[in-house]
Scaffold this motif. Structure first.
Motif, PDB file in Angstrom:
ATOM      1  N   ALA A 242      33.009   8.344 -26.980  1.00 24.18           N
ATOM      2  CA  ALA A 242      33.732   7.363 -26.159  1.00 24.18           C
ATOM      3  C   ALA A 242      34.132   6.143 -26.983  1.00 24.18           C
ATOM      4  O   ALA A 242      35.222   5.574 -26.799  1.00 24.18           O
ATOM      5  CB  ALA A 242      32.858   6.955 -24.977  1.00 24.18           C
TER       6      ALA A 242
ATOM      7  N   GLU B  42      40.512   1.041 -19.348  1.00 27.04           N
ATOM      8  CA  GLU B  42      39.894   2.280 -18.869  1.00 27.04           C
ATOM      9  C   GLU B  42      38.986   2.893 -19.930  1.00 27.04           C
ATOM     10  O   GLU B  42      37.881   3.385 -19.621  1.00 27.04           O
ATOM     11  CB  GLU B  42      40.985   3.273 -18.479  1.00 27.04           C
ATOM     12  CG  GLU B  42      40.440   4.539 -17.837  1.00 27.04           C
ATOM     13  CD  GLU B  42      41.543   5.465 -17.346  1.00 27.04           C
ATOM     14  OE1 GLU B  42      41.215   6.557 -16.852  1.00 27.04           O
ATOM     15  OE2 GLU B  42      42.729   5.082 -17.469  1.00 27.04           O
TER      16      GLU B  42
ATOM     17  N   LEU C  63      34.873   3.592 -19.748  1.00 25.89           N
ATOM     18  CA  LEU C  63      34.234   4.865 -20.081  1.00 25.89           C
ATOM     19  C   LEU C  63      33.063   4.647 -21.045  1.00 25.89           C
ATOM     20  O   LEU C  63      32.006   5.262 -20.906  1.00 25.89           O
ATOM     21  CB  LEU C  63      35.259   5.814 -20.699  1.00 25.89           C
ATOM     22  CG  LEU C  63      36.375   6.310 -19.776  1.00 25.89           C
ATOM     23  CD1 LEU C  63      37.322   7.232 -20.540  1.00 25.89           C
ATOM     24  CD2 LEU C  63      35.796   7.034 -18.573  1.00 25.89           C
TER      25      LEU C  63
ATOM     26  N   ARG D  73      29.138   5.511 -20.296  1.00 27.56           N
ATOM     27  CA  ARG D  73      28.300   6.343 -21.172  1.00 27.56           C
ATOM     28  C   ARG D  73      27.060   5.576 -21.625  1.00 27.56           C
ATOM     29  O   ARG D  73      25.976   6.158 -21.752  1.00 27.56           O
ATOM     30  CB  ARG D  73      29.094   6.800 -22.391  1.00 27.56           C
ATOM     31  CG  ARG D  73      30.304   7.648 -22.064  1.00 27.56           C
ATOM     32  CD  ARG D  73      29.904   8.961 -21.397  1.00 27.56           C
ATOM     33  NE  ARG D  73      31.104   9.699 -20.993  1.00 27.56           N
ATOM     34  CZ  ARG D  73      31.627   9.636 -19.777  1.00 27.56           C
ATOM     35  NH1 ARG D  73      31.062   8.859 -18.853  1.00 27.56           N
ATOM     36  NH2 ARG D  73      32.718  10.315 -19.480  1.00 27.56           N
TER      37      ARG D  73
ATOM     38  N   ASN E   6      38.229  11.998 -19.273  1.00 26.15           N
ATOM     39  CA  ASN E   6      36.942  11.596 -18.693  1.00 26.15           C
ATOM     40  C   ASN E   6      36.399  12.660 -17.755  1.00 26.15           C
ATOM     41  O   ASN E   6      35.201  12.954 -17.733  1.00 26.15           O
ATOM     42  CB  ASN E   6      37.105  10.259 -17.963  1.00 26.15           C
ATOM     43  CG  ASN E   6      35.801   9.810 -17.331  1.00 26.15           C
ATOM     44  OD1 ASN E   6      34.757   9.795 -17.977  1.00 26.15           O
ATOM     45  ND2 ASN E   6      35.859   9.445 -16.053  1.00 26.15           N
TER      46      ASN E   6
ATOM     47  N   GLU F 185      35.026  15.409 -19.773  1.00 30.36           N
ATOM     48  CA  GLU F 185      33.809  14.986 -20.456  1.00 30.36           C
ATOM     49  C   GLU F 185      32.627  14.922 -19.489  1.00 30.36           C
ATOM     50  O   GLU F 185      31.503  15.314 -19.835  1.00 30.36           O
ATOM     51  CB  GLU F 185      34.034  13.617 -21.094  1.00 30.36           C
ATOM     52  CG  GLU F 185      32.992  13.274 -22.141  1.00 30.36           C
ATOM     53  CD  GLU F 185      33.382  12.041 -22.908  1.00 30.36           C
ATOM     54  OE1 GLU F 185      33.361  10.944 -22.297  1.00 30.36           O
ATOM     55  OE2 GLU F 185      33.735  12.155 -24.097  1.00 30.36           O
TER      56      GLU F 185
END
Length: 498
Positions: free
Chosen positions: A221, A244, A248, A252, A452, A455
């Motif tokens: 990330a 954004e 993320l 994480r 995302n 992921e």
């Protein structure tokens, strides 16, 4: 009335008490004691020959050899040996002696002396040998013996109660059963301890695996965030994408901190099983790791060895044997007490004792007693039989419960193999989807939202794979626990292969 002194009142000056000079400079000795206490209560595993990768077998072997409960379980064997020695003491030969004299106004009324040896036997017969020498002006005629004393040798034979079984034989049988029961109890305690320790190990392994998953996700990330920032600076992407991407990274990081918390708690739970000689608590080093999840065997367990039995069943079965001994003794108490005593006599001081021996020189007697209603004896026997029935029912129930636990653990160990394989394939497929989506994102044909989403699915699949690995290994532990197979780690230092 005088008012109490205030801050402005004149008070006699207070002379401070001179301080005693410390024997230690700067009072350092109490601090040294505190440091020593801390070191003793929480000693890292340095110098303990602990490998950087701690396997399940090595961990359980250390628990079995050093945990306080394991050390205490070993003491039970010494207790059983001591009780067996005490019970065998009921058959030890005994020396005895008795001397009684009376003097009055210069006259020796009597002097009665007797000494001898009694030897109990396993068959209920008691052998005895004695020598008595009595004299005196007013000696009781029945105590009259030859001038050189009188030898006696004979036996006491129970013809009723005590002939087939008695208290001494019952105590010895109980001690032997207790020795076996203590060994079984030791195995039960070790079995429970190793099962609990093994469960904590795999929870720690799963938590460490989750930390690695989130660590990799954070690195990816962050790399993506840096790339988005560069693209936005060049005008290839809108500036909103940087926000954004930053969100993320933060998500994480939240997941990583949660995983680290779970790993720290799992390590703390694992430290509770690490000791040195049952006295000094130990702690894992920060760089100690469990087995790599990729190297953990997830396969159907092999069939159990024939004759496998949980030591808890053996312990209960020995309780039944002990109650059967009690029942036999209680049945013996219903018989009348009838003891026959016989002793051959031989005068002391004879040159040829065998030639002087005569079968006409002896003394004998009978002792008889019997309760008329036997209410006490019959009540004890009834209570013993009730306890015996309860223990037999307990044995049947425990065998059924262990059979159910064994079947459930076996089913779970086999089913989780297929589940783990599916989870592994899912994680692999999600990894491929994620790689493809990243390529599209770098080419400008995808969005951060889709990356995302891919992921998150990959992280969930990886965590699910770890969860099933832990579940499978704990199921194998439960299977060994129900069958009593965690125990060979104590003797050989390794777990049984499955």
């Amino acid at each position: 009335m005088d008012s109490p002194p205030t801050s402005t009142s004149r008070l006699p000056p207070r002379h401070p008490r001179p301080r005693r000079k410390s024997r230690y400079p700067n009072d350092a000795m109490p601090m040294l004691y505190l440091i020593l206490l801390v070191l003793l209560t929480a000693t890292p595993l340095r110098g303990q020959e602990l490998p950087p990768v701690l396997t399940e077998e090595e961990f359980l072997a250390r628990v079995a050899n050093h945990h306080p409960l394991a050390v205490r379980a070993d003491l039970q064997r010494d207790r059983a040996r001591a009780l067996l020695q005490e019970a065998r003491g009921g058959f030890d030969p005994k020396l005895y002696g008795d001397l009684a004299q009376k003097y009055y106004r210069g006259t020796r009324y009597y002097s009665v002396a007797e000494g001898g040896l009694k030897v109990p036997t396993w068959f209920g017969v008691e052998l005895n040998a004695a020598y008595e020498r009595n004299e005196g002006y007013y000696l009781n005629p029945e105590n009259t013996v030859p001038e050189n004393g009188l030898f006696a040798a004979g036996l006491t034979l129970p013809l009723g109660q005590g002939l087939m079984f008695d208290q001494r034989r019952a105590e010895l049988q109980r001690a032997r059963i207790y020795q076996q029961a203590t060994a079984a109890e030791r195995l039960v305690q070790l079995n429970e301890l190793l099962y609990e320790a093994g469960s904590r190990y795999w929870e720690w392994a799963g938590a460490q695996g989750a930390v690695e998953v989130y660590t990799e996700a954070v690195e990816l990330a962050r790399a993506r965030y840096a790339a988005v920032v560069n693209s936005a600076a060049l005008g290839d992407r809108p500036a909103i994408d940087t926000l954004e991407a930053q969100i993320l990274v933060q998500n994480r990081l939240l997941g990583l901190e949660s995983a680290r918390l779970e790993a720290a708690n799992a390590a703390a739970a694992l430290n509770a099983f690490l000791w040195l000689d049952g006295v000094i608590p130990l702690e894992l080093e920060a760089d100690t790791r469990p087995l790599d999840p990729a190297s953990v065997v997830v396969a159907p367990p092999e069939p159990l060895p024939p004759g496998t039995e949980n030591p808890a069943l053996l312990r209960t079965r020995l309780k039944v044997d002990e109650l059967e001994v009690d029942e036999r003794l209680q049945r013996e108490q219903l018989k009348p007490r009838l003891d026959l005593k016989y002793n051959a006599l031989l005068a002391g001081g004879v040159d040829r004792p065998l030639e002087s021996f005569s079968t006409r020189d002896y003394k004998w007697g009978l002792t008889f007693s019997q309760s008329l209603l036997l209410r006490k004896e019959r009540g004890k026997l009834a209570l013993t039989r009730i306890k015996l029935s309860e223990t037999q029912l307990e044995l049947s129930d425990k065998a059924a419960q262990l059979s159910v636990k064994l079947a459930q653990a076996d089913n779970e160990a086999r089913v989780t193999v297929a589940q783990y394989e599916l989870a592994r394939r899912n994680a692999s497929d999600y990894a491929r989807l994620l790689d493809g989506e990243r390529d599209l994102f770098r080419a400008g044909e995808s969005s951060l939202f889709l990356v995302n989403s891919r992921e998150v699915s990959f992280i969930d699949a990886s965590l699910k794979q770890l969860e099933l690995m832990v579940k499978h290994r704990k199921a194998r532990l439960a299977r060994r626990f129900a069958a009593g197979l965690t125990l060979p780690v104590v003797e050989g230092g390794t777990l049984p292969s499955e």
